[in-house]
Scaffold this motif. Structure first.
Motif, PDB file in Angstrom:
ATOM      1  N   GLN A  42      17.130  -2.080 -47.930  1.00 56.35           N
ATOM      2  CA  GLN A  42      17.509  -1.092 -48.960  1.00 56.35           C
ATOM      3  C   GLN A  42      16.291  -0.259 -49.356  1.00 56.35           C
ATOM      4  OE1 GLN A  42      19.882  -2.571 -52.293  1.00 56.35           O
ATOM      5  NE2 GLN A  42      19.168  -0.926 -53.616  1.00 56.35           N
ATOM      6  N   ALA A  43      16.487   1.066 -49.424  1.00 55.85           N
ATOM      7  CA  ALA A  43      15.417   1.986 -49.801  1.00 55.85           C
ATOM      8  C   ALA A  43      14.925   1.709 -51.213  1.00 55.85           C
ATOM      9  CB  ALA A  43      15.926   3.427 -49.711  1.00 55.85           C
ATOM     10  N   GLY A  44      13.664   2.007 -51.479  1.00 59.05           N
ATOM     11  CA  GLY A  44      13.091   1.874 -52.819  1.00 59.05           C
ATOM     12  C   GLY A  44      13.635   2.948 -53.743  1.00 59.05           C
ATOM     13  N   GLY A 121      19.443  -3.875 -40.189  1.00 63.53           N
ATOM     14  CA  GLY A 121      20.241  -3.080 -41.120  1.00 63.53           C
ATOM     15  C   GLY A 121      19.360  -2.147 -41.914  1.00 63.53           C
ATOM     16  N   ASN A 122      19.970  -1.118 -42.467  1.00 65.13           N
ATOM     17  CA  ASN A 122      19.225  -0.178 -43.298  1.00 65.13           C
ATOM     18  C   ASN A 122      20.187   0.532 -44.234  1.00 65.13           C
ATOM     19  OD1 ASN A 122      16.502   1.081 -43.697  1.00 65.13           O
ATOM     20  ND2 ASN A 122      17.727   2.875 -43.458  1.00 65.13           N
ATOM     21  N   ILE A 123      19.725   0.772 -45.472  1.00 66.04           N
ATOM     22  CA  ILE A 123      20.557   1.464 -46.456  1.00 66.04           C
ATOM     23  C   ILE A 123      19.755   2.608 -47.048  1.00 66.04           C
ATOM     24  CG2 ILE A 123      21.906   1.229 -48.573  1.00 66.04           C
ATOM     25  CD1 ILE A 123      21.329  -2.019 -47.631  1.00 66.04           C
ATOM     26  N   ALA A 124      20.178   3.827 -46.759  1.00 60.92           N
ATOM     27  CA  ALA A 124      19.595   5.040 -47.338  1.00 60.92           C
ATOM     28  C   ALA A 124      20.660   5.627 -48.259  1.00 60.92           C
ATOM     29  CB  ALA A 124      19.220   6.007 -46.219  1.00 60.92           C
ATOM     30  N   PRO A 125      20.303   6.598 -49.125  1.00 63.90           N
ATOM     31  CA  PRO A 125      21.318   7.122 -50.049  1.00 63.90           C
ATOM     32  C   PRO A 125      22.503   7.801 -49.362  1.00 63.90           C
ATOM     33  CG  PRO A 125      19.116   7.740 -50.759  1.00 63.90           C
ATOM     34  CD  PRO A 125      18.970   7.148 -49.384  1.00 63.90           C
TER      35      PRO A 125
END
Ligand SMILES: [Zn+2]
Length: 237
Positions: A42-44, A121-125
């Motif tokens: 998850q992005a900061g 995995g990755n989560i950007a807005p």
């Protein structure tokens, strides 16, 4: 220095007051924070620290510090520096964070639709993805989208539960994501439970009810290697 992580107990808090503990080259440390530091894919968070004189220090990113539970708030270039001991008001960019929370929770749901080990995995807005160790022929975008949206529409409340390290060690099947270490600390591990759907260790921020995610769409499915079949999604609404 450890920072009290307010987002762990209330991911919906958008404003808080904190004391500046240190100001360094890598960022500003506070005694408590709403800002989620990049981790677990998850992005900061971004946002601002507001000084007593009203001056705003834009925060461009949030990262983990050297020690467990230490958080570094990274100012945008050219921002004024606060003084240690100063009291600041924290404001996170809530629309951005809420999109991250919705997409993050959507990945938990999707990880139960695609039944395979998660290798990344990755989560950007604006989009999120999971990588699976699975045969490409088993990934059907329309089916993943339909089944994920059907679960989301059930409107299930999410829960945070804590178990001990030894309880987790006794249940290795809970760890689905091979590339992310469970968020351990003080002998406890935090889990997200979507009752009847998913239970897995996770230190990220989630929505209270999966209905808040709204419909998702599958943007693309592609192979990033034999064990990384990537499914990328976005919020449809
Ligand atoms: Zn999570």
């Amino acid at each position: 220095m450890t920072t009290e992580l307010l987002f762990r107990t209330d991911s919906y808090a958008t404003s808080a007051v904190a004391r500046v503990v240190s100001v360094g080259e890598r960022g500003i440390e506070l005694d408590r924070t709403l800002f989620y530091p990049m981790g677990g894919g998850q992005a900061g968070d971004t946002g601002a620290l507001v000084r007593p004189n009203g001056e705003r220090i834009a925060i461009a990113d949030t990262r983990k510090g050297e020690q467990a539970d230490s958080v570094l708030h990274v100012p945008a270039p050219g921002m004024p520096q606060p003084d240690p001991g100063e009291i600041v008001t924290l404001e996170i960019d809530w629309p951005r964070r809420y999109a991250l929370m919705r997409l993050h929770t959507a990945l938990h749901v999707m990880s139960c639709v695609v039944v395979a080990p998660v290798t990344g995995g990755n989560i950007a807005p604006e989009k999120a993805r999971l990588d699976f160790d699975i045969d490409m022929s088993l990934l059907d975008a329309a089916k993943i989208e339909r089944e994920t949206n059907a679960i989301i529409a059930r409107g299930i409340e999410t829960e945070i539960v804590w178990i001990t390290d030894s309880e987790l060690d006794a249940r290795p099947e809970l760890v689905k994501t091979m590339s992310v270490q469970p968020p351990r600390g003080g002998g406890r591990v935090r889990l997200l439970r979507i009752p009847g759907i998913d239970l897995q260790p996770c230190g990220g921020t989630h929505v209270r009810n999966i209905a808040e995610i709204g419909p998702i769409r599958v943007l693309k499915i592609r192979s990033e290697g034999r064990r990384n079949r990537r499914v990328e999604i976005a919020l449809a609404g």
